[in-house]
Write a protein that holds these residues in place. Structure first.
Motif, short mmCIF file in Angstrom:
data_model
loop_
_atom_site.label_atom_id
_atom_site.label_comp_id
_atom_site.label_asym_id
_atom_site.label_seq_id
_atom_site.Cartn_x
_atom_site.Cartn_y
_atom_site.Cartn_z
N PHE A 1 3.70 1.01 -3.52
CA PHE A 1 2.56 0.24 -3.04
C PHE A 1 2.66 -0.04 -1.54
N GLY A 2 3.85 -0.36 -1.08
CA GLY A 2 4.04 -0.64 0.35
C GLY A 2 3.79 0.57 1.21
N LEU B 1 -6.64 -6.22 -2.72
CA LEU B 1 -7.24 -6.81 -3.92
C LEU B 1 -6.24 -6.84 -5.08
N CYS B 2 -5.55 -5.73 -5.30
CA CYS B 2 -4.55 -5.69 -6.38
C CYS B 2 -3.40 -6.67 -6.12
N THR B 3 -2.97 -6.76 -4.88
CA THR B 3 -1.90 -7.69 -4.52
C THR B 3 -2.34 -9.14 -4.72
N VAL C 1 -8.80 2.13 0.66
CA VAL C 1 -7.47 2.01 0.04
C VAL C 1 -6.82 0.70 0.45
N VAL C 2 -6.95 0.31 1.71
CA VAL C 2 -6.39 -0.97 2.18
C VAL C 2 -7.02 -2.12 1.40
N ALA D 1 -2.28 4.11 4.49
CA ALA D 1 -3.72 3.86 4.55
C ALA D 1 -4.12 3.21 5.87
N VAL D 2 -3.30 2.32 6.37
CA VAL D 2 -3.60 1.68 7.67
C VAL D 2 -3.53 2.72 8.78
#
Length: 155
Positions: free
Chosen positions: A108-109, A129-131, A123-124, A115-116
């Motif tokens: 995830f990290g 949102l998931c985090t 994706v970011v 993505a950034v």
């Protein structure tokens, strides 16, 4: 497995022993700081609870020290530790970003860092949102754990 056995990612399907060997170093790096904070707060909470009147009363009743510590003191000392554990989840996630970059782990990290750098805003947003959802659910589980640990909070 040479001097850099912990670097890189080895799939468990590829080699389970190498996966476990590399997992130990990553888990140590991620969990070491959080474990120290949790242990310090656990000790502080236990010392505070062990000096309380109800613990003295339980000892005066003739209960064994194990029963006093595990049944009476630990249940009351766990409340701040549960709170801190749920809040430390955010630090664990931010540490995972760095750890996954250092050990070149696909996770995830690494996904959010890539993505950034690629300016992939969808994706970011999805990772954030998931985090956030995971953080909210973990705090909900902490609130439920309060009621399980301390029966006085069930009302």
């Amino acid at each position: 497995m040479g001097a850099i056995a912990g670097l890189g990612f080895v799939s468990p399907a590829e080699s389970l022993p190498r996966n476990l060997a590399t997992l130990i170093m990553r888990a140590f790096v991620l969990g070491n700081g959080i474990a120290a904070v949790l242990m310090r707060h656990s000790r502080s909470a236990m010392l505070e609870v062990l000096s309380a009147d109800f613990v003295r009363t339980a000892r005066a009743k003739g209960l064994s020290e194990t029963r006093v510590v595990l049944h009476h003191a630990l249940r009351n000392a766990l409340l701040p530790v549960i709170t801190l554990g749920a809040l430390e989840f955010g630090e664990l996630l931010s540490g995972a970003v760095v750890t996954e970059q250092v050990f070149t782990i696909p996770g995830f990290g690494k996904l959010i860092v890539d993505a950034v750098f690629n300016r992939d805003y969808a994706v970011v947003q999805g990772v954030v949102l998931c985090t956030a959802l995971a953080f909210i659910l973990l705090n909900l589980f902490a609130d439920v754990a309060y009621a399980l640990v301390n029966p006085r909070l069930r009302r």
